[in-house]
Scaffold this motif. Structure first.
Motif, PDB file in Angstrom:
ATOM      1  N   SER A 100       0.819  -1.217   0.000  1.00 15.59           N
ATOM      2  CA  SER A 100       0.000   0.000   0.000  1.00 15.59           C
ATOM      3  C   SER A 100       0.848   1.261   0.000  1.00 15.59           C
ATOM      4  O   SER A 100       0.333   2.352  -0.239  1.00 15.59           O
ATOM      5  CB  SER A 100      -0.935  -0.007   1.216  1.00 15.59           C
ATOM      6  N   GLU A 101       2.157   1.143   0.264  1.00 15.16           N
ATOM      7  CA  GLU A 101       3.031   2.313   0.270  1.00 15.16           C
ATOM      8  C   GLU A 101       3.259   2.811  -1.154  1.00 15.16           C
ATOM      9  O   GLU A 101       3.376   2.009  -2.083  1.00 15.16           O
ATOM     10  CB  GLU A 101       4.371   1.975   0.912  1.00 15.16           C
ATOM     11  N   THR A 102       3.339   4.106  -1.305  1.00 20.44           N
ATOM     12  CA  THR A 102       3.609   4.696  -2.619  1.00 20.44           C
ATOM     13  C   THR A 102       4.843   5.595  -2.532  1.00 20.44           C
ATOM     14  O   THR A 102       5.150   6.154  -1.484  1.00 20.44           O
ATOM     15  CB  THR A 102       2.408   5.521  -3.101  1.00 20.44           C
ATOM     16  N   LEU A 103       5.535   5.700  -3.657  1.00 19.61           N
ATOM     17  CA  LEU A 103       6.741   6.517  -3.715  1.00 19.61           C
ATOM     18  C   LEU A 103       6.370   7.996  -3.792  1.00 19.61           C
ATOM     19  O   LEU A 103       5.335   8.365  -4.350  1.00 19.61           O
ATOM     20  CB  LEU A 103       7.572   6.116  -4.931  1.00 19.61           C
ATOM     21  N   SER A 104       7.239   8.824  -3.247  1.00 16.56           N
ATOM     22  CA  SER A 104       7.009  10.270  -3.259  1.00 16.56           C
ATOM     23  C   SER A 104       8.272  10.986  -3.727  1.00 16.56           C
ATOM     24  O   SER A 104       9.313  10.361  -3.957  1.00 16.56           O
ATOM     25  CB  SER A 104       6.621  10.752  -1.854  1.00 16.56           C
ATOM     26  N   VAL A 105       8.179  12.288  -3.835  1.00 15.63           N
ATOM     27  CA  VAL A 105       9.348  13.075  -4.261  1.00 15.63           C
ATOM     28  C   VAL A 105      10.449  13.027  -3.208  1.00 15.63           C
ATOM     29  O   VAL A 105      11.611  13.346  -3.501  1.00 15.63           O
ATOM     30  CB  VAL A 105       8.936  14.540  -4.520  1.00 15.63           C
ATOM     31  N   GLU A 106      10.118  12.618  -1.993  1.00 16.88           N
ATOM     32  CA  GLU A 106      11.102  12.523  -0.920  1.00 16.88           C
ATOM     33  C   GLU A 106      11.790  11.160  -0.886  1.00 16.88           C
ATOM     34  O   GLU A 106      12.736  10.962  -0.116  1.00 16.88           O
ATOM     35  CB  GLU A 106      10.420  12.778   0.432  1.00 16.88           C
ATOM     36  N   THR A 107      11.333  10.212  -1.686  1.00 12.11           N
ATOM     37  CA  THR A 107      11.915   8.874  -1.679  1.00 12.11           C
ATOM     38  C   THR A 107      13.345   8.897  -2.203  1.00 12.11           C
ATOM     39  O   THR A 107      13.625   9.484  -3.248  1.00 12.11           O
ATOM     40  CB  THR A 107      11.075   7.914  -2.541  1.00 12.11           C
ATOM     41  N   GLU A 108      14.250   8.261  -1.476  1.00 12.31           N
ATOM     42  CA  GLU A 108      15.640   8.166  -1.903  1.00 12.31           C
ATOM     43  C   GLU A 108      15.769   7.059  -2.963  1.00 12.31           C
ATOM     44  O   GLU A 108      15.290   5.943  -2.764  1.00 12.31           O
ATOM     45  CB  GLU A 108      16.530   7.854  -0.706  1.00 12.31           C
ATOM     46  N   TYR A 109      16.419   7.385  -4.070  1.00 17.13           N
ATOM     47  CA  TYR A 109      16.556   6.459  -5.199  1.00 17.13           C
ATOM     48  C   TYR A 109      18.026   6.056  -5.304  1.00 17.13           C
ATOM     49  O   TYR A 109      18.876   6.875  -5.652  1.00 17.13           O
ATOM     50  CB  TYR A 109      16.077   7.147  -6.480  1.00 17.13           C
ATOM     51  N   VAL A 110      18.323   4.797  -4.986  1.00 11.98           N
ATOM     52  CA  VAL A 110      19.703   4.310  -4.949  1.00 11.98           C
ATOM     53  C   VAL A 110      19.920   3.339  -6.106  1.00 11.98           C
ATOM     54  O   VAL A 110      19.156   2.388  -6.285  1.00 11.98           O
ATOM     55  CB  VAL A 110      20.006   3.596  -3.614  1.00 11.98           C
ATOM     56  N   LEU A 111      20.977   3.596  -6.891  1.00 10.87           N
ATOM     57  CA  LEU A 111      21.359   2.718  -7.994  1.00 10.87           C
ATOM     58  C   LEU A 111      22.678   2.031  -7.658  1.00 10.87           C
ATOM     59  O   LEU A 111      23.657   2.699  -7.323  1.00 10.87           O
ATOM     60  CB  LEU A 111      21.499   3.495  -9.307  1.00 10.87           C
ATOM     61  N   GLU A 112      22.686   0.714  -7.748  1.00  9.81           N
ATOM     62  CA  GLU A 112      23.914  -0.050  -7.585  1.00  9.81           C
ATOM     63  C   GLU A 112      24.287  -0.615  -8.955  1.00  9.81           C
ATOM     64  O   GLU A 112      23.628  -1.524  -9.460  1.00  9.81           O
ATOM     65  CB  GLU A 112      23.716  -1.179  -6.568  1.00  9.81           C
ATOM     66  N   GLU A 113      25.346  -0.060  -9.564  1.00  7.29           N
ATOM     67  CA  GLU A 113      25.788  -0.505 -10.878  1.00  7.29           C
ATOM     68  C   GLU A 113      26.874  -1.566 -10.695  1.00  7.29           C
ATOM     69  O   GLU A 113      27.975  -1.265 -10.213  1.00  7.29           O
ATOM     70  CB  GLU A 113      26.300   0.679 -11.695  1.00  7.29           C
ATOM     71  N   ARG A 114      26.554  -2.774 -11.088  1.00  6.29           N
ATOM     72  CA  ARG A 114      27.439  -3.920 -10.827  1.00  6.29           C
ATOM     73  C   ARG A 114      28.071  -4.415 -12.119  1.00  6.29           C
ATOM     74  O   ARG A 114      27.387  -4.670 -13.114  1.00  6.29           O
ATOM     75  CB  ARG A 114      26.633  -5.053 -10.191  1.00  6.29           C
TER      76      ARG A 114
END
Length: 240
Positions: free
Chosen positions: A93-107
């Motif tokens: 039920s949780e939704t993403l917002s503009v405050e959500t931290e977006y982490v990319l792990e490039e492997r």
């Protein structure tokens, strides 16, 4: 005297008969119901007090010790599964917002190294719930941008999802510099391969039928380009 003796015998005989009858009744009771006295002595409860609810539960027992198979209440494993389902439902039920931290792990698959970067959540993902975000990631993996293909993109995986933080692992097999290139055709589209003739370097979106016929045949036979300068000349000349 005979009269007195007759009266005495009149009372004695009934008393004797009554005593014999009582004795016979007791003997008959023991004969037909031999265990009655035993049941009274050994099977009647000494304490008929009903224990309270506090007495039924031993203090200090863990939930898994209190729940037993066959109980009317839910057992411990079922309780754990129910809690897990509730947590998943809450997460969904949780939704993403503009405050959500977006982490990319490039492997790097071959080098087995990982570089982590933190970004602002792209606007197109704002408002998505877990299922919607996973669907968007599956679509991205199936149809990655050309720029990602050029970098050697292979696959991705969503490592975690919450309103506060999203972690996405991007897997690459980084393309090594090439000394030369091959032009080939697939589904009537010109592709640029590295010198190994297996790794796609660029999808040009140039249709084979748009090229001069002699060049078409060369590309069908896999045309060799010696360096990036020749490749860029070809792209600038025939790209629309």
């Amino acid at each position: 005297m005979k009269f007195v003796k007759g009266i005495g015998l009149f009372f004695v005989y009934p008393m004797v008969l009554l005593g014999v009858g009582f004795y016979a009744g007791v003997c008959a009771s023991h004969f037909f119901y031999p265990g009655e006295q035993t049941r009274r002595l050994y099977y009647e409860p000494e304490n008929t007090e009903i224990p309270s609810s506090e007495d039924k539960e031993e203090p200090g027992l863990q939930p898994e010790q209190r729940f037993r198979e066959g109980d009317d209440c839910m057992d411990y494993e079922s309780a754990r599964k129910t809690d897990s389902i509730l947590l998943e439902a809450a997460s969904a039920s949780e939704t993403l917002s503009v405050e959500t931290e977006y982490v990319l792990e490039e492997r790097d698959i071959d080098g087995k190294t990982t570089v982590e970067t933190k970004w602002k959540l792209p606007d197109k993902y704002v408002g998505m719930n877990r299922d919607q975000f996973l669907e968007a990631m599956e679509l991205y993996e199936a149809f990655p941008p050309l720029s990602e293909m050029e970098r050697g993109f292979v696959s991705l995986e969503v490592l975690s999802f919450s309103r506060e933080r999203v972690v996405v692992q991007m897997n690459y097999r980084y393309i090594q510099p090439s000394m030369g290139f091959y032009l080939a055709v697939y589904n009537n589209e010109v592709l640029v391969y590295l010198e190994d003739r297996e790794t796609v370097y660029i999808e040009t979106e140039i249709m084979l039928e748009q090229l001069p016929e002699p060049l078409q045949q060369e590309i069908i036979d896999m045309k060799w380009l010696e360096n990036e300068e020749e490749l860029y000349d070809f792209l600038e000349t025939y790209s629309s």
